[in-house]
Design a protein around this motif. Structure first.
Motif, PDB file in Angstrom:
ATOM      1  N   GLU A 278      23.633  24.332  14.723  1.00  0.00           N
ATOM      2  CA  GLU A 278      23.575  23.412  13.589  1.00  0.00           C
ATOM      3  C   GLU A 278      23.342  24.238  12.324  1.00  0.00           C
ATOM      4  OE1 GLU A 278      19.212  21.658  13.636  1.00  0.00           O
ATOM      5  OE2 GLU A 278      20.060  21.678  15.654  1.00  0.00           O
ATOM      6  N   PRO A 279      23.562  23.659  11.135  1.00  0.00           N
ATOM      7  CA  PRO A 279      23.404  24.443   9.906  1.00  0.00           C
ATOM      8  C   PRO A 279      22.015  25.039   9.708  1.00  0.00           C
ATOM      9  CG  PRO A 279      24.694  22.480   9.450  1.00  0.00           C
ATOM     10  CD  PRO A 279      24.190  22.337  10.858  1.00  0.00           C
ATOM     11  N   ALA A 280      20.983  24.439  10.306  1.00  0.00           N
ATOM     12  CA  ALA A 280      19.647  25.028  10.222  1.00  0.00           C
ATOM     13  C   ALA A 280      19.603  26.409  10.859  1.00  0.00           C
ATOM     14  CB  ALA A 280      18.623  24.111  10.891  1.00  0.00           C
ATOM     15  N   ALA A 281      20.506  26.681  11.791  1.00  0.00           N
ATOM     16  CA  ALA A 281      20.650  28.021  12.362  1.00  0.00           C
ATOM     17  C   ALA A 281      21.777  28.791  11.680  1.00  0.00           C
ATOM     18  CB  ALA A 281      20.910  27.931  13.866  1.00  0.00           C
ATOM     19  N   GLY A 282      22.826  28.088  11.285  1.00  0.00           N
ATOM     20  CA  GLY A 282      23.950  28.743  10.617  1.00  0.00           C
ATOM     21  C   GLY A 282      23.548  29.454   9.337  1.00  0.00           C
ATOM     22  N   CYS A 283      22.511  28.954   8.672  1.00  0.00           N
ATOM     23  CA  CYS A 283      22.066  29.566   7.428  1.00  0.00           C
ATOM     24  C   CYS A 283      21.550  30.983   7.623  1.00  0.00           C
ATOM     25  CB  CYS A 283      21.016  28.704   6.741  1.00  0.00           C
ATOM     26  SG  CYS A 283      19.430  28.577   7.620  1.00  0.00           S
ATOM     27  N   LEU A 284      21.237  31.373   8.854  1.00  0.00           N
ATOM     28  CA  LEU A 284      20.727  32.715   9.101  1.00  0.00           C
ATOM     29  C   LEU A 284      21.763  33.790   8.797  1.00  0.00           C
ATOM     30  CD1 LEU A 284      18.916  32.104  12.514  1.00  0.00           C
ATOM     31  CD2 LEU A 284      17.842  32.281  10.255  1.00  0.00           C
ATOM     32  N   LEU A 285      23.044  33.511   9.009  1.00  0.00           N
ATOM     33  CA  LEU A 285      24.043  34.556   8.834  1.00  0.00           C
ATOM     34  C   LEU A 285      24.224  34.976   7.377  1.00  0.00           C
ATOM     35  CD1 LEU A 285      26.945  34.146  11.406  1.00  0.00           C
ATOM     36  CD2 LEU A 285      24.981  35.671  11.413  1.00  0.00           C
ATOM     37  N   PRO A 286      24.419  34.052   6.422  1.00  0.00           N
ATOM     38  CA  PRO A 286      24.500  34.514   5.036  1.00  0.00           C
ATOM     39  C   PRO A 286      23.218  35.209   4.590  1.00  0.00           C
ATOM     40  CG  PRO A 286      24.411  32.106   5.132  1.00  0.00           C
ATOM     41  CD  PRO A 286      24.657  32.597   6.523  1.00  0.00           C
ATOM     42  N   ALA A 287      22.071  34.750   5.071  1.00  0.00           N
ATOM     43  CA  ALA A 287      20.826  35.425   4.730  1.00  0.00           C
ATOM     44  C   ALA A 287      20.784  36.820   5.352  1.00  0.00           C
ATOM     45  CB  ALA A 287      19.640  34.591   5.194  1.00  0.00           C
ATOM     46  N   ALA A 288      21.289  36.950   6.569  1.00  0.00           N
ATOM     47  CA  ALA A 288      21.303  38.263   7.222  1.00  0.00           C
ATOM     48  C   ALA A 288      22.124  39.258   6.421  1.00  0.00           C
ATOM     49  CB  ALA A 288      21.857  38.132   8.640  1.00  0.00           C
ATOM     50  N   ARG A 289      23.195  38.806   5.815  1.00  0.00           N
ATOM     51  CA  ARG A 289      23.985  39.704   4.972  1.00  0.00           C
ATOM     52  C   ARG A 289      23.170  40.205   3.780  1.00  0.00           C
ATOM     53  NH1 ARG A 289      28.254  36.046   6.715  1.00  0.00           N
ATOM     54  NH2 ARG A 289      29.848  37.259   7.794  1.00  0.00           N
ATOM     55  N   GLN A 290      22.373  39.321   3.214  1.00  0.00           N
ATOM     56  CA  GLN A 290      21.503  39.745   2.122  1.00  0.00           C
ATOM     57  C   GLN A 290      20.529  40.813   2.603  1.00  0.00           C
ATOM     58  OE1 GLN A 290      19.715  36.805  -0.466  1.00  0.00           O
ATOM     59  NE2 GLN A 290      21.029  35.199   0.346  1.00  0.00           N
ATOM     60  N   VAL A 291      19.938  40.590   3.766  1.00  0.00           N
ATOM     61  CA  VAL A 291      18.954  41.541   4.291  1.00  0.00           C
ATOM     62  C   VAL A 291      19.600  42.894   4.547  1.00  0.00           C
ATOM     63  CG1 VAL A 291      17.422  42.050   6.237  1.00  0.00           C
ATOM     64  CG2 VAL A 291      17.452  39.748   5.228  1.00  0.00           C
ATOM     65  N   VAL A 292      20.797  42.893   5.137  1.00  0.00           N
ATOM     66  CA  VAL A 292      21.484  44.158   5.414  1.00  0.00           C
ATOM     67  C   VAL A 292      21.774  44.910   4.123  1.00  0.00           C
ATOM     68  CG1 VAL A 292      23.603  45.182   6.326  1.00  0.00           C
ATOM     69  CG2 VAL A 292      22.436  43.379   7.612  1.00  0.00           C
ATOM     70  N   ARG A 293      22.195  44.186   3.081  1.00  0.00           N
ATOM     71  CA  ARG A 293      22.457  44.862   1.800  1.00  0.00           C
ATOM     72  C   ARG A 293      21.181  45.507   1.256  1.00  0.00           C
ATOM     73  NH1 ARG A 293      25.732  40.340   0.729  1.00  0.00           N
ATOM     74  NH2 ARG A 293      24.176  39.411  -0.645  1.00  0.00           N
ATOM     75  N   ARG A 294      20.053  44.870   1.455  1.00  0.00           N
ATOM     76  CA  ARG A 294      18.795  45.399   0.924  1.00  0.00           C
ATOM     77  C   ARG A 294      18.224  46.521   1.784  1.00  0.00           C
ATOM     78  NH1 ARG A 294      15.176  40.376  -1.336  1.00  0.00           N
ATOM     79  NH2 ARG A 294      16.875  39.055  -2.099  1.00  0.00           N
ATOM     80  N   VAL A 295      18.284  46.347   3.096  1.00  0.00           N
ATOM     81  CA  VAL A 295      17.629  47.279   4.009  1.00  0.00           C
ATOM     82  C   VAL A 295      18.514  48.478   4.302  1.00  0.00           C
ATOM     83  CG1 VAL A 295      16.698  47.518   6.346  1.00  0.00           C
ATOM     84  CG2 VAL A 295      16.201  45.463   4.998  1.00  0.00           C
TER      85      VAL A 295
END
Length: 343
Positions: A278-295
């Motif tokens: 569901e989108p409550a889990a789907g939201c993790l992927l765009p956020a994960a991209r942010q984390v990868v760019r930062r880390v």
């Protein structure tokens, strides 16, 4: 200044995990080659969508139900929910022979309402989530025991069993992403990982229009928020002092992503990880991209895939609404979604 709420300890989480063992599933923790390829770093997923009732919510609800006295069991319980907590309470209360009343806004998924009713719960519908929270408080005043979705230490400790299992079962992790509605899941997971994997960074994820935690962090404490996200399972009208204090103390940052990207994330999870979410889990992927760019490339990500209670009709409607059926960038790898869209 309001005093810091005592944080949930690892002993509280271990006690809750022992209490609910045998009633809930120890869900798989698996490396995901598909998501690792998509994001360009190793990814491990904790599959809470395979939990009883389709989400992690069964853990906290069961912990609370098993703690009731005989008088409380006889009087019955009540809960407010945007969907998943209501399903969990209805199903687990039925299994434990406790009468349940579930209050949901009319915007809650029709499937969630049907499942709660089929489990034998009395379902009360309100026009808004705010009205749902107000009604359940009245039910508590009438003698029912409130099983709050996030403002209860025992519920938070039950959700923390997710982090207990993740810490035990995952390989090396640098960063773990957890969705936030009212904050019960991230509070429990962060408490467990802080104790067992103290070097791991915890990132919260909200959708735009369901930003109760990020707005609380800006305001310095829980505040009421206007809700407009399609993601009803993340749409708490405010967080609690309990969950706010855990996030303030233990979470690196709360990231906010658009609804469209949360739905795109569901499609990517289906294509690349073979997971129906569901989108409550789907939201993790765009956020994960942010984390990868930062880390950077040294990141080792953990994703708590919190639930999968969406229907094919739901996904089709959301895909049409956001133009994702014809969007060839969905599932196209690390380039999917521009940085401006995701931040």
């Amino acid at each position: 200044m309001t005093a810091l709420t005592p944080l949930i300890g690892i002993s509280d989480i271990e006690a809750a995990a022992g209490l609910i063992a045998g009633h809930v599933v120890r869900t798989p923790t698996v490396p995901s080659p598909g998501l690792s390829d998509l994001l360009g770093v190793p990814v491990t997923a904790k599959l809470e969508l395979l939990q009883r009732t389709g989400s992690f919510k069964a853990r906290g609800a069961t912990a609370k139900l098993l703690s009731l006295s005989e008088a409380e069991r006889a009087a019955g319980v009540a809960a407010v929910s945007g969907g998943n907590h209501g399903i969990a309470l209805a199903v687990m209360a039925a299994a434990l022979e406790v009468k349940a009343t579930v209050v949901m806004p009319r915007t809650a998924p029709a499937r969630s309402i049907r499942i709660a009713e089929a489990a034998g719960a009395s379902v009360r519908l309100t026009e808004t989530m705010g009205e749902a929270f107000a009604l359940v408080e009245r039910l508590r005043d009438e003698g029912l025991t409130l099983v709050h979705p996030f403002d209860d230490p025992l519920v938070v400790a039950g959700q923390g069993s997710v982090g207990l299992e993740f810490a035990a079962d995952a390989g090396e992790l640098t960063d773990v992403l957890v969705s936030i509605g009212g904050g019960g899941l991230i509070a429990g997971v962060a408490a467990a990982l802080h104790a067992l994997r103290p070097g791991v960074r915890i990132w919260g994820v909200e959708t735009a229009g369901a930003q109760a935690m990020s707005q609380a962090l800006t305001a310095g404490g829980p505040v009421g928020v206007e809700l407009s996200s399609i993601v009803t399972t993340l749409s708490a009208p405010s967080v609690s002092r309990l969950t706010y204090d855990h996030v303030r103390a233990l979470v690196t940052e709360v990231l906010v992503v658009p609804d469209r990207e949360a739905v795109r994330g569901c499609l990517e999870l289906a294509e690349h990880a073979k997971l129906w979410t569901e989108p409550a889990a789907g939201c993790l992927l765009p956020a994960a991209r942010q984390v990868v760019r930062r880390v950077g490339d040294g990141a080792r990500l953990g994703l708590v895939v919190c639930g999968g209670n969406a229907t094919a009709a739901d996904m089709g409607a959301w895909s049409d609404r956001f133009g994702l059926r014809e969007d060839n960038s969905a599932g196209s790898g690390k380039s999917a979604g521009s940085a401006s869209e995701l931040e």
